[in-house]
Design a protein around this motif. Structure first.
Motif, PDB file in Angstrom:
ATOM      1  N   LEU A 133       0.839  -1.191   0.000  1.00 49.58           N
ATOM      2  CA  LEU A 133       0.000   0.000   0.000  1.00 49.58           C
ATOM      3  C   LEU A 133       0.879   1.248   0.000  1.00 49.58           C
ATOM      4  O   LEU A 133       0.632   2.198  -0.735  1.00 49.58           O
ATOM      5  N   GLY A 134       1.923   1.230   0.820  1.00 50.37           N
ATOM      6  CA  GLY A 134       2.839   2.372   0.891  1.00 50.37           C
ATOM      7  C   GLY A 134       3.474   2.698  -0.445  1.00 50.37           C
ATOM      8  O   GLY A 134       3.652   3.866  -0.797  1.00 50.37           O
ATOM      9  N   ARG A 135       3.825   1.665  -1.208  1.00 51.43           N
ATOM     10  CA  ARG A 135       4.411   1.887  -2.535  1.00 51.43           C
ATOM     11  C   ARG A 135       3.433   2.628  -3.435  1.00 51.43           C
ATOM     12  O   ARG A 135       3.800   3.553  -4.154  1.00 51.43           O
ATOM     13  N   THR A 136       2.167   2.226  -3.399  1.00 51.19           N
ATOM     14  CA  THR A 136       1.143   2.890  -4.214  1.00 51.19           C
ATOM     15  C   THR A 136       0.964   4.341  -3.773  1.00 51.19           C
ATOM     16  O   THR A 136       0.906   5.249  -4.599  1.00 51.19           O
ATOM     17  N   LEU A 137       0.900   4.560  -2.478  1.00 57.05           N
ATOM     18  CA  LEU A 137       0.721   5.920  -1.960  1.00 57.05           C
ATOM     19  C   LEU A 137       1.919   6.807  -2.313  1.00 57.05           C
ATOM     20  O   LEU A 137       1.744   7.978  -2.671  1.00 57.05           O
ATOM     21  N   MET A 138       3.128   6.245  -2.222  1.00 47.80           N
ATOM     22  CA  MET A 138       4.327   7.008  -2.571  1.00 47.80           C
ATOM     23  C   MET A 138       4.331   7.335  -4.065  1.00 47.80           C
ATOM     24  O   MET A 138       4.629   8.472  -4.458  1.00 47.80           O
ATOM     25  N   GLU A 139       3.987   6.372  -4.889  1.00 42.93           N
ATOM     26  CA  GLU A 139       3.958   6.584  -6.343  1.00 42.93           C
ATOM     27  C   GLU A 139       3.030   7.727  -6.720  1.00 42.93           C
ATOM     28  O   GLU A 139       3.294   8.495  -7.638  1.00 42.93           O
ATOM     29  N   HIS A 140       1.929   7.876  -5.988  1.00 41.12           N
ATOM     30  CA  HIS A 140       0.932   8.901  -6.302  1.00 41.12           C
ATOM     31  C   HIS A 140       1.051  10.141  -5.410  1.00 41.12           C
ATOM     32  O   HIS A 140       0.107  10.928  -5.304  1.00 41.12           O
ATOM     33  N   ASP A 141       2.219  10.300  -4.784  1.00 42.97           N
ATOM     34  CA  ASP A 141       2.532  11.494  -3.974  1.00 42.97           C
ATOM     35  C   ASP A 141       1.523  11.755  -2.868  1.00 42.97           C
ATOM     36  O   ASP A 141       1.188  12.897  -2.557  1.00 42.97           O
ATOM     37  N   LEU A 142       1.047  10.688  -2.238  1.00 38.04           N
ATOM     38  CA  LEU A 142       0.112  10.830  -1.125  1.00 38.04           C
ATOM     39  C   LEU A 142       0.793  10.711   0.236  1.00 38.04           C
ATOM     40  O   LEU A 142       0.163  10.996   1.253  1.00 38.04           O
ATOM     41  N   ASN A 167       9.112   8.203 -11.172  1.00 40.39           N
ATOM     42  CA  ASN A 167       9.948   9.390 -11.086  1.00 40.39           C
ATOM     43  C   ASN A 167      10.607   9.433  -9.714  1.00 40.39           C
ATOM     44  O   ASN A 167      10.258   8.662  -8.821  1.00 40.39           O
ATOM     45  N   LYS A 168      11.532  10.353  -9.537  1.00 41.19           N
ATOM     46  CA  LYS A 168      12.183  10.550  -8.244  1.00 41.19           C
ATOM     47  C   LYS A 168      11.160  11.032  -7.226  1.00 41.19           C
ATOM     48  O   LYS A 168      10.217  11.747  -7.568  1.00 41.19           O
ATOM     49  N   THR A 178      18.155   8.106  18.318  1.00 42.45           N
ATOM     50  CA  THR A 178      18.526   6.719  18.546  1.00 42.45           C
ATOM     51  C   THR A 178      17.512   6.100  19.490  1.00 42.45           C
ATOM     52  O   THR A 178      17.089   6.718  20.463  1.00 42.45           O
ATOM     53  N   ILE A 179      17.114   4.876  19.181  1.00 43.11           N
ATOM     54  CA  ILE A 179      16.235   4.117  20.071  1.00 43.11           C
ATOM     55  C   ILE A 179      17.115   3.074  20.741  1.00 43.11           C
ATOM     56  O   ILE A 179      17.698   2.221  20.062  1.00 43.11           O
ATOM     57  N   GLY A 180      17.216   3.178  22.062  1.00 45.11           N
ATOM     58  CA  GLY A 180      18.108   2.275  22.777  1.00 45.11           C
ATOM     59  C   GLY A 180      19.534   2.504  22.342  1.00 45.11           C
ATOM     60  O   GLY A 180      19.952   3.638  22.110  1.00 45.11           O
ATOM     61  N   ASP A 181      20.288   1.422  22.164  1.00 49.14           N
ATOM     62  CA  ASP A 181      21.702   1.532  21.785  1.00 49.14           C
ATOM     63  C   ASP A 181      21.973   1.251  20.316  1.00 49.14           C
ATOM     64  O   ASP A 181      23.043   1.575  19.819  1.00 49.14           O
ATOM     65  N   GLY A 182      21.008   0.644  19.608  1.00 46.58           N
ATOM     66  CA  GLY A 182      21.363   0.191  18.273  1.00 46.58           C
ATOM     67  C   GLY A 182      20.408   0.504  17.149  1.00 46.58           C
ATOM     68  O   GLY A 182      20.672   0.158  16.000  1.00 46.58           O
ATOM     69  N   LEU A 183      19.266   1.163  17.429  1.00 44.16           N
ATOM     70  CA  LEU A 183      18.291   1.433  16.381  1.00 44.16           C
ATOM     71  C   LEU A 183      18.271   2.920  16.051  1.00 44.16           C
ATOM     72  O   LEU A 183      18.254   3.764  16.943  1.00 44.16           O
ATOM     73  N   ALA A 184      18.280   3.233  14.766  1.00 43.48           N
ATOM     74  CA  ALA A 184      18.200   4.628  14.319  1.00 43.48           C
ATOM     75  C   ALA A 184      16.763   4.920  13.905  1.00 43.48           C
ATOM     76  O   ALA A 184      16.138   4.135  13.183  1.00 43.48           O
ATOM     77  N   PHE A 185      16.228   6.044  14.374  1.00 44.36           N
ATOM     78  CA  PHE A 185      14.866   6.464  14.040  1.00 44.36           C
ATOM     79  C   PHE A 185      14.975   7.729  13.198  1.00 44.36           C
ATOM     80  O   PHE A 185      15.398   8.776  13.686  1.00 44.36           O
ATOM     81  N   LEU A 186      14.626   7.628  11.921  1.00 41.20           N
ATOM     82  CA  LEU A 186      14.773   8.723  10.972  1.00 41.20           C
ATOM     83  C   LEU A 186      13.403   9.170  10.488  1.00 41.20           C
ATOM     84  O   LEU A 186      12.563   8.342  10.139  1.00 41.20           O
ATOM     85  N   THR A 187      13.188  10.485  10.450  1.00 40.12           N
ATOM     86  CA  THR A 187      11.931  11.039   9.969  1.00 40.12           C
ATOM     87  C   THR A 187      12.202  11.921   8.754  1.00 40.12           C
ATOM     88  O   THR A 187      13.043  12.820   8.812  1.00 40.12           O
ATOM     89  N   TYR A 188      11.497  11.624   7.670  1.00 45.59           N
ATOM     90  CA  TYR A 188      11.617  12.373   6.429  1.00 45.59           C
ATOM     91  C   TYR A 188      10.255  12.937   6.066  1.00 45.59           C
ATOM     92  O   TYR A 188       9.227  12.312   6.311  1.00 45.59           O
ATOM     93  N   GLU A 189      10.253  14.110   5.440  1.00 48.03           N
ATOM     94  CA  GLU A 189       9.007  14.635   4.893  1.00 48.03           C
ATOM     95  C   GLU A 189       9.141  14.726   3.381  1.00 48.03           C
ATOM     96  O   GLU A 189      10.234  14.922   2.842  1.00 48.03           O
ATOM     97  N   SER A 190       8.031  14.582   2.684  1.00 47.86           N
ATOM     98  CA  SER A 190       8.034  14.677   1.228  1.00 47.86           C
ATOM     99  C   SER A 190       8.278  16.110   0.800  1.00 47.86           C
ATOM    100  O   SER A 190       7.782  17.041   1.411  1.00 47.86           O
ATOM    101  N   VAL A 191       9.062  16.250  -0.246  1.00 45.54           N
ATOM    102  CA  VAL A 191       9.328  17.562  -0.842  1.00 45.54           C
ATOM    103  C   VAL A 191       8.500  17.601  -2.118  1.00 45.54           C
ATOM    104  O   VAL A 191       8.792  16.902  -3.086  1.00 45.54           O
ATOM    105  N   ARG A 192       7.456  18.391  -2.109  1.00 47.93           N
ATOM    106  CA  ARG A 192       6.492  18.384  -3.215  1.00 47.93           C
ATOM    107  C   ARG A 192       6.954  19.128  -4.458  1.00 47.93           C
ATOM    108  O   ARG A 192       6.673  18.733  -5.555  1.00 47.93           O
ATOM    109  N   ASP A 193       7.634  20.252  -4.298  1.00 47.39           N
ATOM    110  CA  ASP A 193       7.947  21.099  -5.451  1.00 47.39           C
ATOM    111  C   ASP A 193       9.415  21.045  -5.842  1.00 47.39           C
ATOM    112  O   ASP A 193       9.991  22.036  -6.260  1.00 47.39           O
ATOM    113  N   ALA A 194      10.045  19.885  -5.705  1.00 42.47           N
ATOM    114  CA  ALA A 194      11.447  19.752  -6.095  1.00 42.47           C
ATOM    115  C   ALA A 194      11.523  19.363  -7.569  1.00 42.47           C
ATOM    116  O   ALA A 194      10.648  18.726  -8.119  1.00 42.47           O
ATOM    117  N   SER A 195      12.596  19.767  -8.209  1.00 40.72           N
ATOM    118  CA  SER A 195      12.747  19.383  -9.613  1.00 40.72           C
ATOM    119  C   SER A 195      13.741  18.271  -9.779  1.00 40.72           C
ATOM    120  O   SER A 195      14.394  17.868  -8.897  1.00 40.72           O
TER     121      SER A 195
END
Length: 195
Positions: A133-142, A167-168, A178-195
């Protein structure tokens, strides 16, 4: 307007594999979540609770809905109570009688239905695990935000979080921790108007 967040949190290996984290699907490299999460899973549970408490609703594919439903319906406790009571939306053309309370089945075109849902809800609509489902949502910029918990293992094979796109899909890193000693928690936001 609602905000689509792929999280729950979204667990991935260093090389982006999301397949069979608990080892119950029969994937030969499955079970990496517990094995490589180790002592950090208690802290991971706190993150999962915070995510659930902040969510307006969950949005899932049918397989993830069934997976989570079997695990959480019989449980009690703060996280289980939140997941059992929060609104859940399931994208499925085959599910007719959902058995997890507060569930609405979204039938028809996924992009249309999720776009409507974003208009109807105001908070975070969290997509846990449902990578197809995530792949479909990402493909359609949702997808508005992506939250990844990176596990310290390279699997080398298996289903990846993302597949080919037309497309990109630019993202901006907005938070790390960091979560605990070994897990990285990364948060990204979509950039809508990038070329």
């Amino acid at each position: 307007m609602g905000k689509i967040v792929m999280s729950g949190p979204q667990n991935v290996s260093l090389d982006g594999v999301v397949q069979d984290p608990d080892g119950e699907e029969g994937f030969r490299l499955g079970g990496w979540f517990v094995h490589f999460g180790g002592n950090d899973l208690e802290e991971w549970n706190k993150v999962a609770l915070d995510e659930a408490l902040a969510a307006e609703a969950w949005l899932l594919g049918r397989r993830s809905y069934e997976f989570f439903g079997v695990r959480w319906r019989p449980r009690r406790g703060e996280l289980a109570d939140r997941l059992n009571n929060m609104p859940k939306y399931v994208v499925s053309s085959t599910l007719e009688h959902p058995d997890w309370n507060n569930t609405t089945v979204l039938q028809g075109d996924v992009v249309t239905e999720v776009s409507k849902l974003k208009q109807e809800l105001d908070g975070e609509i969290v997509v846990p695990a449902s990578y197809q489902l995530g792949r479909t949502l990402m493909e359609h910029d949702l997808v508005d935000e992506l939250r990844l918990v990176i596990f310290p293992v390279v699997l080398g094979t298996g289903e990846r979080l993302f597949d080919e796109t037309t497309n990109k899909k630019p993202m901006r890193l907005v938070a790390t921790k960091t979560i605990g000693d070994g897990l990285a928690f990364l948060t990204y936001e979509s950039v809508r108007d990038a070329s």
